[in-house]
Design a protein around this motif. Structure first.
Motif, PDB file in Angstrom:
ATOM      1  N   GLU A 199       0.830  -1.210   0.000  1.00 33.24           N
ATOM      2  CA  GLU A 199       0.000   0.000   0.000  1.00 33.24           C
ATOM      3  C   GLU A 199       0.863   1.258   0.000  1.00 33.24           C
ATOM      4  O   GLU A 199       0.536   2.251  -0.660  1.00 33.24           O
ATOM      5  N   SER A 200       1.982   1.214   0.721  1.00 33.10           N
ATOM      6  CA  SER A 200       2.857   2.386   0.816  1.00 33.10           C
ATOM      7  C   SER A 200       3.805   2.501  -0.380  1.00 33.10           C
ATOM      8  O   SER A 200       4.549   3.479  -0.498  1.00 33.10           O
ATOM      9  N   GLY A 201       3.795   1.482  -1.251  1.00 32.89           N
ATOM     10  CA  GLY A 201       4.675   1.498  -2.406  1.00 32.89           C
ATOM     11  C   GLY A 201       6.075   0.989  -2.138  1.00 32.89           C
ATOM     12  O   GLY A 201       6.964   1.121  -2.988  1.00 32.89           O
ATOM     13  N   ASP A 202       6.292   0.389  -0.971  1.00 33.01           N
ATOM     14  CA  ASP A 202       7.619  -0.120  -0.611  1.00 33.01           C
ATOM     15  C   ASP A 202       7.833  -1.569  -1.023  1.00 33.01           C
ATOM     16  O   ASP A 202       8.949  -2.086  -0.868  1.00 33.01           O
ATOM     17  N   LEU A 203       6.805  -2.223  -1.513  1.00 28.34           N
ATOM     18  CA  LEU A 203       6.908  -3.638  -1.858  1.00 28.34           C
ATOM     19  C   LEU A 203       6.088  -3.924  -3.101  1.00 28.34           C
ATOM     20  O   LEU A 203       4.963  -3.422  -3.238  1.00 28.34           O
ATOM     21  N   ASP A 204       6.639  -4.731  -3.994  1.00 29.35           N
ATOM     22  CA  ASP A 204       5.906  -5.147  -5.190  1.00 29.35           C
ATOM     23  C   ASP A 204       4.734  -6.027  -4.786  1.00 29.35           C
ATOM     24  O   ASP A 204       4.871  -6.909  -3.927  1.00 29.35           O
ATOM     25  N   ALA A 205       3.597  -5.792  -5.406  1.00 25.88           N
ATOM     26  CA  ALA A 205       2.391  -6.531  -5.046  1.00 25.88           C
ATOM     27  C   ALA A 205       2.500  -8.014  -5.363  1.00 25.88           C
ATOM     28  O   ALA A 205       1.749  -8.832  -4.821  1.00 25.88           O
ATOM     29  N   GLY A 206       3.444  -8.407  -6.227  1.00 28.08           N
ATOM     30  CA  GLY A 206       3.580  -9.814  -6.584  1.00 28.08           C
ATOM     31  C   GLY A 206       4.400 -10.632  -5.611  1.00 28.08           C
ATOM     32  O   GLY A 206       4.529 -11.847  -5.780  1.00 28.08           O
ATOM     33  N   VAL A 207       4.972 -10.000  -4.585  1.00 23.89           N
ATOM     34  CA  VAL A 207       5.794 -10.738  -3.623  1.00 23.89           C
ATOM     35  C   VAL A 207       4.904 -11.611  -2.754  1.00 23.89           C
ATOM     36  O   VAL A 207       3.922 -11.149  -2.172  1.00 23.89           O
ATOM     37  N   ASP A 208       5.260 -12.892  -2.669  1.00 32.95           N
ATOM     38  CA  ASP A 208       4.506 -13.858  -1.883  1.00 32.95           C
ATOM     39  C   ASP A 208       5.161 -14.008  -0.514  1.00 32.95           C
ATOM     40  O   ASP A 208       6.378 -14.142  -0.407  1.00 32.95           O
ATOM     41  N   ALA A 209       4.347 -14.013   0.545  1.00 31.16           N
ATOM     42  CA  ALA A 209       4.883 -14.079   1.908  1.00 31.16           C
ATOM     43  C   ALA A 209       5.695 -15.349   2.130  1.00 31.16           C
ATOM     44  O   ALA A 209       6.758 -15.317   2.762  1.00 31.16           O
ATOM     45  N   LEU A 210       5.213 -16.482   1.607  1.00 32.02           N
ATOM     46  CA  LEU A 210       5.921 -17.742   1.816  1.00 32.02           C
ATOM     47  C   LEU A 210       7.269 -17.740   1.098  1.00 32.02           C
ATOM     48  O   LEU A 210       8.275 -18.202   1.646  1.00 32.02           O
ATOM     49  N   VAL A 211       7.296 -17.196  -0.121  1.00 29.21           N
ATOM     50  CA  VAL A 211       8.564 -17.125  -0.861  1.00 29.21           C
ATOM     51  C   VAL A 211       9.556 -16.243  -0.112  1.00 29.21           C
ATOM     52  O   VAL A 211      10.746 -16.571   0.005  1.00 29.21           O
ATOM     53  N   LEU A 212       9.089 -15.133   0.428  1.00 26.01           N
ATOM     54  CA  LEU A 212       9.965 -14.252   1.189  1.00 26.01           C
ATOM     55  C   LEU A 212      10.531 -14.990   2.407  1.00 26.01           C
ATOM     56  O   LEU A 212      11.737 -14.915   2.690  1.00 26.01           O
ATOM     57  N   LEU A 213       9.680 -15.717   3.116  1.00 25.80           N
ATOM     58  CA  LEU A 213      10.147 -16.482   4.268  1.00 25.80           C
ATOM     59  C   LEU A 213      11.140 -17.556   3.852  1.00 25.80           C
ATOM     60  O   LEU A 213      12.139 -17.789   4.543  1.00 25.80           O
ATOM     61  N   GLU A 214      10.870 -18.220   2.727  1.00 32.75           N
ATOM     62  CA  GLU A 214      11.799 -19.245   2.240  1.00 32.75           C
ATOM     63  C   GLU A 214      13.176 -18.645   1.975  1.00 32.75           C
ATOM     64  O   GLU A 214      14.210 -19.264   2.260  1.00 32.75           O
ATOM     65  N   ARG A 237      19.369  -6.083   3.468  1.00 32.99           N
ATOM     66  CA  ARG A 237      19.551  -5.080   2.411  1.00 32.99           C
ATOM     67  C   ARG A 237      19.450  -5.713   1.025  1.00 32.99           C
ATOM     68  O   ARG A 237      18.846  -5.137   0.111  1.00 32.99           O
ATOM     69  N   ILE A 238      20.032  -6.891   0.846  1.00 33.61           N
ATOM     70  CA  ILE A 238      19.943  -7.572  -0.446  1.00 33.61           C
ATOM     71  C   ILE A 238      18.506  -7.971  -0.745  1.00 33.61           C
ATOM     72  O   ILE A 238      18.022  -7.824  -1.867  1.00 33.61           O
ATOM     73  N   LEU A 239      17.804  -8.481   0.272  1.00 33.46           N
ATOM     74  CA  LEU A 239      16.404  -8.852   0.073  1.00 33.46           C
ATOM     75  C   LEU A 239      15.552  -7.630  -0.280  1.00 33.46           C
ATOM     76  O   LEU A 239      14.616  -7.715  -1.078  1.00 33.46           O
ATOM     77  N   LEU A 240      15.893  -6.509   0.313  1.00 35.27           N
ATOM     78  CA  LEU A 240      15.114  -5.298   0.069  1.00 35.27           C
ATOM     79  C   LEU A 240      15.413  -4.685  -1.289  1.00 35.27           C
ATOM     80  O   LEU A 240      14.505  -4.300  -2.029  1.00 35.27           O
ATOM     81  N   ASN A 241      16.687  -4.625  -1.658  1.00 37.82           N
ATOM     82  CA  ASN A 241      17.098  -3.880  -2.852  1.00 37.82           C
ATOM     83  C   ASN A 241      17.553  -4.737  -4.017  1.00 37.82           C
ATOM     84  O   ASN A 241      17.762  -4.215  -5.110  1.00 37.82           O
ATOM     85  N   GLY A 242      17.732  -6.037  -3.819  1.00 38.16           N
ATOM     86  CA  GLY A 242      18.282  -6.873  -4.859  1.00 38.16           C
ATOM     87  C   GLY A 242      19.792  -6.707  -4.927  1.00 38.16           C
ATOM     88  O   GLY A 242      20.414  -6.117  -4.037  1.00 38.16           O
TER      89      GLY A 242
END
Length: 199
Positions: free
Chosen positions: A141-156, A184-189
């Motif tokens: 909602e704040s524009g800090d995260l792509d809407a396609g990011v899946d919570a489980l994938v992020l946790l993995e 930082r890598i997870l946030l920015n690539g």
């Protein structure tokens, strides 16, 4: 764990067995500890233990990761800080004295036991981190995260990074600097901030 049939479970026995398992894990390690020794330490019987947990692996899993250890996703108001805190918590969870002793054995057991494999997956699922979906939704909602990011994938990605780091660096290698760099890598690539994608 629930007991759908028969008499209600005695929480005092549950706690005594979990405490005994944690103590013995610290004293003798995963490979050497036995259900018989756990039962004796807890002042109960092997059948009483097996009525509650189908194997040593299930018991050790629950003793190492009590139900409240993953309760509540971080909500600081900043997604960057939330992500950093999530990485820190998972790194801390996987490097406690008990986890250092239990995780290698549990991973080995999970390779042949589909039930404990599923329990480990559930332990690190988005459902275990209550509120994570809301944290990610707020970041979208704040524009800090792509809407396609899946919570489980992020946790993995976070859990996988932490597990790999414990193998390559040792548990003491998951330092605050490692947490900050990983977050930082997870946030920015991995691309420079000024990199422009080309077709």
């Amino acid at each position: 764990m629930s007991n759908p049939i028969g008499r209600p479970r005695d929480a005092r026995i549950d706690d005594a067995v979990l405490d005994a398992a944690a103590e013995l894990l610290a004293e003798v390690g995963y490979a050497e500890m036995t259900v018989a020794a756990i039962a004796e330490r807890a002042g109960t019987s092997r059948p009483a233990v097996y009525r509650r947990w189908p194997s040593k692996a299930h018991l050790v899993h629950e003793a190492t990761f009590r139900d409240d250890v993953t309760a509540g996703a971080p909500r600081t108001g900043s997604f960057a800080e939330d992500l950093h805190e999530l990485v820190r918590r998972i790194a801390e969870l996987l490097t406690t004295p008990l986890a250092r002793l239990a995780v290698p054995g549990l991973i080995a057991e999970a390779a042949t036991d589909p039930v404990i494999h599923q329990r480990l997956l559930e332990r690190f699922s988005a459902q275990s981190w209550r509120g994570l979906d809301a944290t990610l939704a707020a970041a979208v909602e704040s524009g800090d995260l792509d809407a396609g990011v899946d919570a489980l994938v992020l946790l993995e990605m976070v859990v996988g990074s932490a597990l790999a780091a414990t193998l390559t660096r040792g548990p003491d290698g998951l330092t605050p600097d490692w947490v900050a760099r990983t977050a930082r890598i997870l946030l920015n690539g991995v691309r420079p901030a000024n990199h422009e994608a080309t077709s």
